[in-house]
Scaffold this motif. Sequence first.
Motif, PDB file in Angstrom:
ATOM      1  N   UNK A  14       3.451 -50.598  39.028  1.00 26.52           N
ATOM      2  CA  UNK A  14       4.885 -50.471  39.267  1.00 26.52           C
ATOM      3  C   UNK A  14       5.140 -50.110  40.723  1.00 26.52           C
ATOM      4  N   UNK A  15       6.085 -50.826  41.322  1.00 19.29           N
ATOM      5  CA  UNK A  15       6.440 -50.662  42.735  1.00 19.29           C
ATOM      6  C   UNK A  15       7.857 -50.116  42.815  1.00 19.29           C
ATOM      7  N   UNK A  16       8.084 -49.188  43.745  1.00 17.14           N
ATOM      8  CA  UNK A  16       9.434 -48.724  44.042  1.00 17.14           C
ATOM      9  C   UNK A  16       9.745 -49.088  45.486  1.00 17.14           C
ATOM     10  N   UNK A  17      10.933 -49.663  45.715  1.00 19.89           N
ATOM     11  CA  UNK A  17      11.359 -50.008  47.072  1.00 19.89           C
ATOM     12  C   UNK A  17      12.604 -49.196  47.421  1.00 19.89           C
ATOM     13  N   UNK A  18      12.422 -48.035  48.091  1.00 19.82           N
ATOM     14  CA  UNK A  18      13.557 -47.204  48.474  1.00 19.82           C
ATOM     15  C   UNK A  18      14.042 -47.555  49.883  1.00 19.82           C
ATOM     16  N   UNK A  19      14.890 -48.568  49.993  1.00 23.06           N
ATOM     17  CA  UNK A  19      15.328 -49.009  51.315  1.00 23.06           C
ATOM     18  C   UNK A  19      16.075 -47.888  52.044  1.00 23.06           C
ATOM     19  N   UNK A  20      15.739 -47.708  53.321  1.00 26.05           N
ATOM     20  CA  UNK A  20      16.319 -46.641  54.158  1.00 26.05           C
ATOM     21  C   UNK A  20      16.027 -45.260  53.575  1.00 26.05           C
ATOM     22  N   UNK A  21      14.887 -45.147  52.917  1.00 27.78           N
ATOM     23  CA  UNK A  21      14.583 -43.908  52.200  1.00 27.78           C
ATOM     24  C   UNK A  21      13.584 -43.005  52.898  1.00 27.78           C
ATOM     25  N   UNK A  22      13.679 -42.875  54.237  1.00 23.63           N
ATOM     26  CA  UNK A  22      12.770 -41.981  54.956  1.00 23.63           C
ATOM     27  C   UNK A  22      12.738 -40.590  54.336  1.00 23.63           C
ATOM     28  N   UNK A  23      13.920 -40.101  53.997  1.00 21.00           N
ATOM     29  CA  UNK A  23      14.071 -38.716  53.560  1.00 21.00           C
ATOM     30  C   UNK A  23      13.613 -38.461  52.136  1.00 21.00           C
ATOM     31  N   UNK A  24      13.255 -39.525  51.409  1.00 23.15           N
ATOM     32  CA  UNK A  24      12.854 -39.334  50.007  1.00 23.15           C
ATOM     33  C   UNK A  24      11.410 -39.758  49.755  1.00 23.15           C
ATOM     34  N   UNK A  25      10.707 -40.190  50.778  1.00 16.83           N
ATOM     35  CA  UNK A  25       9.340 -40.672  50.583  1.00 16.83           C
ATOM     36  C   UNK A  25       8.436 -39.607  49.988  1.00 16.83           C
TER      37      UNK A  25
END
Length: 365
Positions: free
Chosen positions: A253-264
């Motif tokens: 399973x892959x998650x793509x959090x675009x613009x998600x620097x703060x949630x990595x």
Amino acid sequence: MPPFPELKNDTILKAARGERTDYVPVWVMRQAGRYLPEFRQIRLHHDFFDICRTPELASEVTLQPIRRYDRLDAAIIFSDILVVPQALGMEVNMLPKQGPVLPSPLMEPQDVKMKLRSTVDVKSELGYVFDAITLTRHKLEGKVPLIGFAGAPWTLMTYMIEGGGSKTMQASKRWLYQYPYDCFQLLDKITTIVIDFLVQQVLAGAQMLQLFDSHVGYLTQAHFRQFELPFLKKIASEVKERLRNEGVDPVPMVIFPKDGHHVLSDLGEDPSYFDVISLDWTIDPAKARAQVHDRITLQGNLDPCALYSEFDEIDQLVNEMINQFGTEKYIANLGHGIYPDVKPECLGTFLNAVRKHSVAINKSK
């Protein structure tokens, strides 16, 4: 239908599981789509969602890039994240040069009961996706794995409230501040459907899953932890549990959090949820690696606009990208979807460069 053909190239699945591979596998978000002339020919005669709802057409479009490029290591089923709001009873139109439009968005919490179905039979409402997946698995003849996908709850909620794209997500964020309880209820409702949707995709033949959290960048870290992270974890854990209960091995399973620097760091602290985190083009690979568990594979993240470059420049940019990520626990991709006016030859250069440079780096070790 007969059993699926034996898989001949499982490189991307190995990389997703953190296993060593002979080269870095690669695929591209939106690889089945508008940049291909063969797709545009089909689009002349068929509405976007008609293609999604017609398994033969969705399968054909999914296979087009696989036929054109011999360096792709995965196919991704042609569909759209907004089939879930459609299943909930919302109208969604795909308009030229404007994108998705939901003409009757959710304005206030009472609209959830008035405008959305109380229950959704996922097999019935979204059966065309599952049929397309099964058909495509057979037509692929085991050449590469097939990826299924869905939108993340917060991202889907924003479309349902904003009525389309937005530069601020003002209406959706107003809900978070004014109606937090109602947001939880709506996000939980979406989550339940997404879980069913992903499970059924695997049962239909999907061999890997990606969750698109395209609008996570609009959330504060506090709001992400409050309104999104619990639902993402619920999706990952329950999809895997339900597949095991069906006697099926869970798929990567892959998650793509675009613009998600703060949630990595939040997404990457526990590898039992997502096997792969896909990065947009603004994130430094070394910094991303430092924020996630060492068992998690990274995916990404060439700037999609880099494909406007000359061939030699694309080759060099890919070489730099692979050297930054390394060749282990890594899947090459763009940092977002390929743009519709990119020349197909430029994508071919990108794909060939990934194979060439990753093989060279592995041989030099």
